[in-house]
Design a protein around this motif. Structure first.
Motif, PDB file in Angstrom:
ATOM      1  N   ILE A 181       8.941 -10.191   2.987  1.00  0.00           N
ATOM      2  CA  ILE A 181       7.903  -9.152   3.108  1.00  0.00           C
ATOM      3  C   ILE A 181       8.111  -8.069   2.058  1.00  0.00           C
ATOM      4  N   PHE A 182       9.372  -7.693   1.813  1.00  0.00           N
ATOM      5  CA  PHE A 182       9.661  -6.608   0.871  1.00  0.00           C
ATOM      6  C   PHE A 182       9.795  -7.098  -0.568  1.00  0.00           C
ATOM      7  N   THR A 183       9.988  -8.396  -0.741  1.00  0.00           N
ATOM      8  CA  THR A 183      10.202  -8.934  -2.094  1.00  0.00           C
ATOM      9  C   THR A 183       8.891  -9.213  -2.817  1.00  0.00           C
ATOM     10  N   PHE A 184       7.918  -9.816  -2.126  1.00  0.00           N
ATOM     11  CA  PHE A 184       6.664 -10.203  -2.777  1.00  0.00           C
ATOM     12  C   PHE A 184       5.862  -8.953  -3.154  1.00  0.00           C
ATOM     13  N   GLY A 185       5.541  -8.839  -4.438  1.00  0.00           N
ATOM     14  CA  GLY A 185       4.784  -7.683  -4.920  1.00  0.00           C
ATOM     15  C   GLY A 185       5.601  -6.719  -5.745  1.00  0.00           C
ATOM     16  N   MET A 186       6.921  -6.967  -5.879  1.00  0.00           N
ATOM     17  CA  MET A 186       7.735  -6.106  -6.741  1.00  0.00           C
ATOM     18  C   MET A 186       7.399  -6.384  -8.201  1.00  0.00           C
ATOM     19  N   LYS A 187       7.913  -5.530  -9.083  1.00  0.00           N
ATOM     20  CA  LYS A 187       7.555  -5.611 -10.502  1.00  0.00           C
ATOM     21  C   LYS A 187       8.379  -6.646 -11.251  1.00  0.00           C
ATOM     22  N   ARG A 246       0.839  -1.202   0.000  1.00  0.00           N
ATOM     23  CA  ARG A 246       0.000   0.000   0.000  1.00  0.00           C
ATOM     24  C   ARG A 246       0.876   1.255   0.000  1.00  0.00           C
ATOM     25  N   ARG A 247       1.963   1.202   0.752  1.00  0.00           N
ATOM     26  CA  ARG A 247       2.896   2.327   0.770  1.00  0.00           C
ATOM     27  C   ARG A 247       3.527   2.513  -0.614  1.00  0.00           C
ATOM     28  N   ARG A 248       3.818   1.392  -1.268  1.00  0.00           N
ATOM     29  CA  ARG A 248       4.390   1.457  -2.617  1.00  0.00           C
ATOM     30  C   ARG A 248       3.420   2.127  -3.587  1.00  0.00           C
ATOM     31  N   LYS A 249       2.122   1.838  -3.439  1.00  0.00           N
ATOM     32  CA  LYS A 249       1.115   2.385  -4.347  1.00  0.00           C
ATOM     33  C   LYS A 249       0.833   3.867  -4.087  1.00  0.00           C
ATOM     34  N   THR A 250       0.974   4.296  -2.842  1.00  0.00           N
ATOM     35  CA  THR A 250       0.540   5.645  -2.470  1.00  0.00           C
ATOM     36  C   THR A 250       1.680   6.634  -2.286  1.00  0.00           C
ATOM     37  N   THR A 251       2.918   6.199  -2.475  1.00  0.00           N
ATOM     38  CA  THR A 251       4.052   7.113  -2.304  1.00  0.00           C
ATOM     39  C   THR A 251       4.900   7.132  -3.577  1.00  0.00           C
ATOM     40  N   GLN A 252       5.979   7.904  -3.515  1.00  0.00           N
ATOM     41  CA  GLN A 252       6.881   8.027  -4.662  1.00  0.00           C
ATOM     42  C   GLN A 252       7.589   6.717  -4.979  1.00  0.00           C
ATOM     43  N   LEU A 253       7.613   5.789  -4.011  1.00  0.00           N
ATOM     44  CA  LEU A 253       8.318   4.519  -4.218  1.00  0.00           C
ATOM     45  C   LEU A 253       7.800   3.768  -5.437  1.00  0.00           C
ATOM     46  N   GLY A 254       6.480   3.849  -5.667  1.00  0.00           N
ATOM     47  CA  GLY A 254       5.894   3.130  -6.789  1.00  0.00           C
ATOM     48  C   GLY A 254       6.329   3.634  -8.146  1.00  0.00           C
ATOM     49  N   LYS A 255       6.915   4.821  -8.190  1.00  0.00           N
ATOM     50  CA  LYS A 255       7.349   5.384  -9.475  1.00  0.00           C
ATOM     51  C   LYS A 255       8.727   4.886  -9.903  1.00  0.00           C
ATOM     52  N   TYR A 256       9.404   4.167  -9.010  1.00  0.00           N
ATOM     53  CA  TYR A 256      10.763   3.706  -9.319  1.00  0.00           C
ATOM     54  C   TYR A 256      10.874   2.193  -9.112  1.00  0.00           C
ATOM     55  N   PRO A 257      10.140   1.400  -9.913  1.00  0.00           N
ATOM     56  CA  PRO A 257      10.169  -0.061  -9.712  1.00  0.00           C
ATOM     57  C   PRO A 257      11.529  -0.676  -9.978  1.00  0.00           C
ATOM     58  N   GLU A 314      13.777  -0.042  -7.013  1.00  0.00           N
ATOM     59  CA  GLU A 314      13.362  -0.864  -5.869  1.00  0.00           C
ATOM     60  C   GLU A 314      13.880  -2.293  -6.020  1.00  0.00           C
ATOM     61  N   VAL A 315      13.730  -2.863  -7.206  1.00  0.00           N
ATOM     62  CA  VAL A 315      14.193  -4.235  -7.441  1.00  0.00           C
ATOM     63  C   VAL A 315      15.702  -4.325  -7.273  1.00  0.00           C
ATOM     64  N   ILE A 316      16.435  -3.356  -7.816  1.00  0.00           N
ATOM     65  CA  ILE A 316      17.892  -3.364  -7.699  1.00  0.00           C
ATOM     66  C   ILE A 316      18.313  -3.261  -6.232  1.00  0.00           C
ATOM     67  N   ALA A 317      17.635  -2.380  -5.479  1.00  0.00           N
ATOM     68  CA  ALA A 317      17.997  -2.186  -4.071  1.00  0.00           C
ATOM     69  C   ALA A 317      17.733  -3.447  -3.254  1.00  0.00           C
TER      70      ALA A 317
END
Length: 795
Positions: free
Chosen positions: A492-498, A393-404, A407-410
């Protein structure tokens, strides 16, 4: 036209012969009797106004992100089948065509099984090779994995079975030194570099070519099977990119599995072969029967569990699962499993990597730790679902979702840096689970089997007694404890990435680690305290009492059940996966306990939670609605809302219809006798109305904006000066589902679930009052559960 009385849902309705657009008459006109009415023949407009008797392109189809009408699709298939059956009696050729139509379902299942089994085998082989590529390369044949490379070597010894001259790590290949700090740092650096490269390629391919290829795919498959349309989600590009990027994502070492995405891949195969047969390509309801069977084939090749695959499709993903689909699912799963077995990707002549053979039975006293593992699985499932949904939900509602990509690289970088020092996180998760499941035989060289042997022991190798743990076991326990914490957090942080990411294997890994730790603890307690009352009756000194690998298997089942809320299919998958048929009772105890514990904190599994997060219109058959509300409380229009947008049967012009379509975004419009009486006639779909008017303007002379649209059986005689009328009765659904305004919402919800309705009209004494759509039902249910009703975004 002839009328027929149909009884639907306990309500008798009079339905005209043409029920729905592009379907055959329920009662065809008698031979030699003209279907045109006397008025039409007098007016000479019969042929002009009935141009819709011939279907035109895209008729009866649905817009993207809309729900299908199950009743309509069922009616169309029934009419199609009736036509084929009647024609088969006319000639031998028509009989052959009817037989081909009957066999087409089995042909599709055969093709799905063959393709999904082949793709799964290729993915397994590619993942093995690319996972090992991060650590080294085979000099004799670079396309060999580490295990395959040493199989072909004549210089491999039993003690060093994983070492052979043909396989060299990158540091040894580049510098000539296999040991030392410099070699370790270089191997470490290249491991991280390969992981970053694989994940970057995966996320880039998904982002550029097939955005729908990311994630597990199971939440969307569940939604599609419930009747939702997501164009392109099961397309050819999605199939190709998901297959390639799944290999890259798993090989990168991220905490994800390939099992969930393989269900998506198999459903893409099913959709691909549906397009070859009009029976399935032109009927969304029939297509979903094929996709249910394809999901079973996907689980069959993911776990080597054909029966478990069928039960998974039935219990977890399918919305409509008739008996015919059960048989075809079984056949598709059988063919897929046979194809995978023919490829033999694991080289052990078995369908699965985790096959184990335990030589000790389980005892009743062990049910206590098994149930405790079930409690752990339920708590882990609750923790994971809440934390992962909060992060998504945080990924969808913040700037994080704009840099998939970033996020995957990190996440990949953090995973690789933390995973390399620990041998249990460095290897692939499947290999980790396989080692945790294994029993410690006399030939095992794992750290987990570093027990202190009695030199006077003289027993068969398959019946080794419990022994005190050696330093290797204690060292392995610390490493496993660190691996457990690492897996819990990073998943927790891996499931749901692009990128393609499955959840089955990471969940099983968490449970298997916890189970193995508990198993070793119980084993050592039984050895050192065999005189305790809990061990006294079944564990004699020198006996082989406790099998730690069994605890790992039970823990894996418990954690997977806690996350997904599966029960029956989970137990079947686990005993097919491991061959542990004797251990069904421990598996059942752990699965049921984990579900009870997890359900105490929330009824939704991870897939239902992601469906809610994405706002898909999924009406879960397991949800209970117990509130005392009525249809009038939910229907639209509400108080202070503008009146319901309707069409009249004989006074609306083409211009009025086009204006209504332009000014509103409704999926369809009720048709009434007049605005004064508001007596309901039927319901017309927005898409069909748009296509009909567009086609009429192209093919029918004289249709202008001022032409009157007639939904009646007979068109009146008009003066020659009037514009040509447009008769659209053919696209009118004369039997829309209706309820009264005092119908309990509990009944309405049940109707929507069991009949798969898109909308339901609300009437009182035949007078139209309002409409209830699937979105309205879902929003009302969310409101009653104190959730945000605006989270339901699609209809």
């Amino acid at each position: 036209m002839y009328n027929v009385i149909l009884k639907e849902g306990g309500v008798c309705v009079c339905v005209q012969s043409l029920l729905v657009l592009n379907s055959l008459p329920v009662c065809s006109p008698l031979p030699g009797v003209s279907s045109a009415t006397p008025t039409e023949e007098m007016n000479g407009a019969g042929n002009l106004m009935d141009f819709l008797d011939e279907p035109f392109p895209d008729v009866g189809t649905y817009e993207d992100f809309h729900t299908i009408d199950w009743l309509r699709e069922k009616s169309r298939d029934t009419d199609r089948h009736r036509k084929i059956t009647s024609k088969s009696k006319e000639s031998f050729w028509e009989l052959i065509k009817s037989l081909l139509d009957a066999w087409s379902g089995w042909v599709v299942m055969l093709l799905i099984g063959l393709l999904s089994g082949t793709l799964a085998g290729v993915i397994d082989l590619a993942v093995d090779w690319m996972t090992d590529l991060k650590e080294g390369v085979c000099l004799s044949a670079f396309w060999y994995s580490h295990e395959q490379c040493c199989w072909t070597s004549n210089e491999t010894t039993f003690d060093d079975r994983d070492k052979c001259p043909q396989w060299q790590k990158w540091a040894e290949l580049m510098t000539g030194h296999a040991e030392g700090a410099g070699a370790y740092v270089l191997n470490y650096f290249l491991y991280v570099l390969w992981a970053l490269l694989f994940s970057f390629l995966a996320v880039s391919l998904v982002r550029v070519f097939a955005p729908y290829a990311c994630g597990s795919g199971i939440p969307e498959i569940k939604t599609i099977l419930s009747g939702f349309i997501i164009r392109g989600y099961l397309g050819k590009w999605t199939l190709l990119i998901k297959t390639v990027t799944l290999v890259l994502a798993v090989s990168s070492g991220l905490s994800l599995g390939k099992e969930g995405p393989l269900v998506h891949v198999a459903c893409c195969c099913g959709n691909l072969f549906c397009s070859l047969f009009s029976k399935y390509s032109k009927n969304e309801g029939k297509r979903r029967e094929v996709l249910s069977a394809a999901a079973a084939a996907g689980v069959s090749v993911a776990f080597g569990a054909p029966i478990g695959g069928v039960l998974f499709s039935l219990e977890e993903v399918s919305y409509y699962f008739p008996l015919k689909t059960l048989w075809r699912s079984f056949f598709a799963a059988l063919v897929a499993a046979f194809t995978l077995r023919s490829i033999n990707p694991f080289g052990n002549s078995r369908l699965v990597l985790f096959y184990v053979e335990y030589h000790t039975p389980w005892y009743m006293a062990e049910l206590v730790p098994f149930i405790l593992l079930g409690v752990f699985g339920g708590l882990w499932g609750t923790l994971f679902i809440r934390a992962n949904i909060a992060w998504c939900r945080r990924r969808k509602t913040t700037q994080l979702g704009k840099y998939p990509v970033l996020e995957v690289i990190a996440v990949t970088g953090i995973t690789a840096v933390l995973a390399f020092p620990n041998p249990y996180t460095r290897r692939s998760t499947s290999e980790l689970i396989s080692e945790l499941f294994n029993d410690c035989g006399a030939l095992e060289s794992s750290q987990l089997c570093d027990y202190i042997n009695n030199p006077n022991m003289s027993r068969p190798v398959d019946d080794i007694p419990d022994r005190p743990a050696g330093p290797g076991v204690y060292n392995a326990l610390w490493q496993l404890a660190l691996a457990l914490v690492f897996k819990i957090v990073i998943t927790i942080f891996t499931f749901g990435m692009k990128i393609p990411s499955g959840l089955f294997i990471p969940s099983m890994a968490v449970g298997a680690i916890a189970g193995r730790i508990v198993g070793i603890a119980v084993e050592q307690m039984a050895y050192h305290h065999h005189d305790w009352i809990i061990f006294k009756n079944w564990c004699r000194p020198g006996a082989d009492c406790v099998t730690p690998g069994l605890y790992a298997m039970v823990g894996a089942a418990a954690c997977l059940g806690g996350v997904t809320r599966m029960t029956v299919s989970l137990v079947v998958i686990m005993f097919e996966l491991t061959g542990g048929l004797e251990y069904i009772v421990p598996l059942m105890a752990a699965a049921v306990t984990s579900k009870w514990v997890a359900d105490a904190f929330g009824k939704e599994g991870i897939y239902e939670s992601h469906i809610q997060l994405n706002g898909y219109p999924y009406l879960d058959v397991r949800d209970e609605f117990t509130h005392r509300t009525l249809a009038t409380d939910v229907m639209r229009p509400r108080r202070n809302d503008p009146p319901l947008a309707v069409l009249t049967q004989d006074t609306t012009t083409v211009e009025d219809v086009e204006a209504l379509i332009k000014d509103t975004d409704y999926n369809g419009f009720p048709v009434v006798v007049s605005r004064e009486s508001e007596r309901l006639i039927g319901f017309v779909q927005r898409r069909d109305l748009t296509l009909a008017i567009k086609t009429a303007r192209q093919k029918q002379d004289g249709v202008v904006s001022s032409s009157v649209v007639y939904f009646t059986e007979d068109a009146p005689q008009l003066p020659a000066s009037n514009p040509q009328p447009l008769k659209l009765r053919r696209i009118l659904n004369l039997s829309p589902f209706t309820v009264t305004d005092h119908t309990p919402m509990e009944t309405v919800v049940d109707i929507f679930r069991k009949l798969g309705l898109r909308q339901c009209l609300v009437t009182r004494s035949g007078r139209l009052l309002g409409i209830i759509t699937k979105k309205d039902v879902l929003r009302h249910m969310a409101q009653m559960m104190n959730q945000d009703p605006e989270s339901i975004m699609f209809n």
